[in-house]
Design a protein around this motif. Structure first.
Motif, PDB file in Angstrom:
ATOM      1  N   ILE A  96       0.838  -1.202   0.000  1.00 44.28           N
ATOM      2  CA  ILE A  96       0.000   0.000   0.000  1.00 44.28           C
ATOM      3  C   ILE A  96       0.873   1.251   0.000  1.00 44.28           C
ATOM      4  O   ILE A  96       0.622   2.211  -0.740  1.00 44.28           O
ATOM      5  N   LEU A  97       1.925   1.226   0.774  1.00 43.00           N
ATOM      6  CA  LEU A  97       2.770   2.406   0.939  1.00 43.00           C
ATOM      7  C   LEU A  97       3.639   2.671  -0.284  1.00 43.00           C
ATOM      8  O   LEU A  97       3.861   3.826  -0.670  1.00 43.00           O
ATOM      9  N   ASN A  98       4.118   1.581  -0.932  1.00 42.81           N
ATOM     10  CA  ASN A  98       5.087   1.745  -2.018  1.00 42.81           C
ATOM     11  C   ASN A  98       4.558   1.338  -3.392  1.00 42.81           C
ATOM     12  O   ASN A  98       5.328   1.321  -4.361  1.00 42.81           O
TER      13      ASN A  98
ATOM     14  N   TYR B 266       6.269   7.583   7.499  1.00 43.85           N
ATOM     15  CA  TYR B 266       6.047   7.486   6.058  1.00 43.85           C
ATOM     16  C   TYR B 266       4.579   7.687   5.687  1.00 43.85           C
ATOM     17  O   TYR B 266       4.247   7.959   4.535  1.00 43.85           O
ATOM     18  N   LEU B 267       3.681   7.512   6.658  1.00 42.91           N
ATOM     19  CA  LEU B 267       2.256   7.681   6.377  1.00 42.91           C
ATOM     20  C   LEU B 267       1.929   9.131   6.029  1.00 42.91           C
ATOM     21  O   LEU B 267       0.927   9.402   5.351  1.00 42.91           O
TER      22      LEU B 267
ATOM     23  N   ILE C  11      -6.599   7.897   2.218  1.00 42.38           N
ATOM     24  CA  ILE C  11      -7.058   6.506   2.129  1.00 42.38           C
ATOM     25  C   ILE C  11      -5.913   5.548   2.447  1.00 42.38           C
ATOM     26  O   ILE C  11      -6.069   4.580   3.203  1.00 42.38           O
ATOM     27  N   LYS C  12      -4.745   5.815   1.865  1.00 39.12           N
ATOM     28  CA  LYS C  12      -3.594   4.956   2.134  1.00 39.12           C
ATOM     29  C   LYS C  12      -3.171   5.044   3.594  1.00 39.12           C
ATOM     30  O   LYS C  12      -2.714   4.051   4.177  1.00 39.12           O
TER      31      LYS C  12
ATOM     32  N   LEU D 146      -3.541   0.717   9.458  1.00 37.52           N
ATOM     33  CA  LEU D 146      -4.248  -0.426  10.034  1.00 37.52           C
ATOM     34  C   LEU D 146      -3.402  -1.692   9.967  1.00 37.52           C
ATOM     35  O   LEU D 146      -3.232  -2.389  10.968  1.00 37.52           O
ATOM     36  N   PHE D 147      -2.863  -1.988   8.781  1.00 40.82           N
ATOM     37  CA  PHE D 147      -2.067  -3.212   8.628  1.00 40.82           C
ATOM     38  C   PHE D 147      -0.728  -3.112   9.357  1.00 40.82           C
ATOM     39  O   PHE D 147      -0.187  -4.126   9.795  1.00 40.82           O
ATOM     40  N   TYR D 148      -0.228  -1.902   9.470  1.00 41.66           N
ATOM     41  CA  TYR D 148       1.028  -1.718  10.216  1.00 41.66           C
ATOM     42  C   TYR D 148       0.862  -2.180  11.667  1.00 41.66           C
ATOM     43  O   TYR D 148       1.681  -2.945  12.187  1.00 41.66           O
ATOM     44  N   PHE D 149      -0.210  -1.741  12.312  1.00 46.50           N
ATOM     45  CA  PHE D 149      -0.418  -2.105  13.713  1.00 46.50           C
ATOM     46  C   PHE D 149      -0.923  -3.539  13.869  1.00 46.50           C
ATOM     47  O   PHE D 149      -0.634  -4.198  14.872  1.00 46.50           O
TER      48      PHE D 149
END
Length: 332
Positions: free
Chosen positions: A211-213, A291-292, A298-299, A305-308
């Protein structure tokens, strides 16, 4: 002799059977007057059963069923089902060198007088039965066997909870038991716990990273999902878990790198999935949160969410690993 059945019988003297060939043994509503009932090295035929129900005694009496030691590897000689219910505490039940497929102790009243010597019961009727067997083994300081029955007790409790799915308050317990079983077989397998912790954390991290990259590393989570679903998981050994983990970590990363460089012609010099995954495993490292700020709203929501979730999966797996590793020091 195919069946031994006693109903509404009073025993004034002891009985002993040596190597009988029998199908079923049933004692129901019987009275023992300081007597012993012994069956030595029996051969049970077909779907045999042993049922002891509503047994009374005013003095100390004994019901004993025993095999020679070499019977422990011969399940065909053993009964298929044991049922003990409403037995006075003055009656001792002694079982020696027995393997039985099914056992029901749900209505027993003399847990303290049941003595198991080198016995193995494969399936327990309910949670109460598994709990009684667990307690008996703990009293003998047989921690290994007690933990096996404890794992069965937890699984049976989950099945009982699943029968009443409408009770939303129990959903948390169901999920907790399922996750514990997935990670470490309910505290029995610390090696599996380590591997599942690393794999599940890797899968969740791959979604966050994708999602981030804007990469395709989420394929790792799809692969892991196929492994963990019920119909596939039971056929996969722990060694296959290790192989798939290594494959996921290295080869998929290389494949994604190749696709971006040679097919999509994109520069991904700043992308280092393997290094950042290892960095992510540091439980006190939360620097990736910064980085968020560089992505859209939206990202931010989904990546955060997935990070935590990944962090929680790693912390939970760490606790499961420690508990499973220290299983033989547990006492009840």
């Amino acid at each position: 002799m195919e069946n031994i059945k006693f109903f509404n019988t009073t025993f004034e003297s002891s009985l002993k059977f040596f190597k009988p060939k029998i199908n079923n043994i049933t004692f129901k509503s019987c009275f023992f007057n300081n007597t012993n009932f012994i069956i030595d090295d029996p051969i049970f035929i077909e779907q045999a059963s042993l049922k002891l129900e509503n047994l009374k005694s005013e003095t100390t009496s004994t019901v004993k069923i025993s095999y020679n030691k070499d019977n422990t590897n011969n399940i065909n000689k053993n009964p298929k089902e044991f049922t003990f219910a409403q037995i006075d505490k003055t009656i001792s039940i002694i079982l020696k060198n027995i393997i039985c497929e099914n056992i029901n102790l749900s209505e027993t009243e003399n847990e303290e007088n049941i003595k198991l010597i080198n016995c193995n019961f494969i399936n327990c009727f309910d949670t109460e039965t598994a709990s009684i067997l667990k307690n008996i083994e703990y009293k003998k300081s047989n921690t290994i066997k007690a933990l096996e029955y404890k794992a069965k007790e937890i699984e049976l409790h989950k099945k009982e909870l699943l029968k009443n799915k409408k009770d939303y308050k129990k959903w948390g317990d169901i999920f907790s038991i399922y996750i514990s079983s997935l990670y470490s077989d309910n505290g029995l397998n610390w090696i599996k716990s380590i591997i599942v912790t690393l794999m599940l954390t890797l899968g969740i991290f791959s979604i966050y990273y994708s999602i981030l990259n804007n990469t395709y590393h989420f394929i790792i989570m799809i692969l892991l999902f196929l492994i963990f679903i019920r119909n596939v998981k039971k056929y996969i050994s722990i060694y296959i878990y290790i192989i798939i983990f290594i494959f996921s970590l290295i080869f998929i990363d290389i494949s994604v790198y190749y696709v971006y460089i040679n097919i999509l012609s994109k520069n991904i010099q700043n992308i280092n999935f393997v290094y950042e995954y290892y960095e992510y495993l540091n439980p006190t490292n939360y620097k990736d949160i910064k980085y968020l700020k560089e992505v859209n709203f939206i990202k931010q929501i989904f990546a955060g969410l997935f990070y935590f979730l990944g962090k929680i999966a790693f912390w939970y797996g760490s606790v499961q690993t420690v508990q499973a590793f220290r299983k033989f020091s547990k006492k009840e």
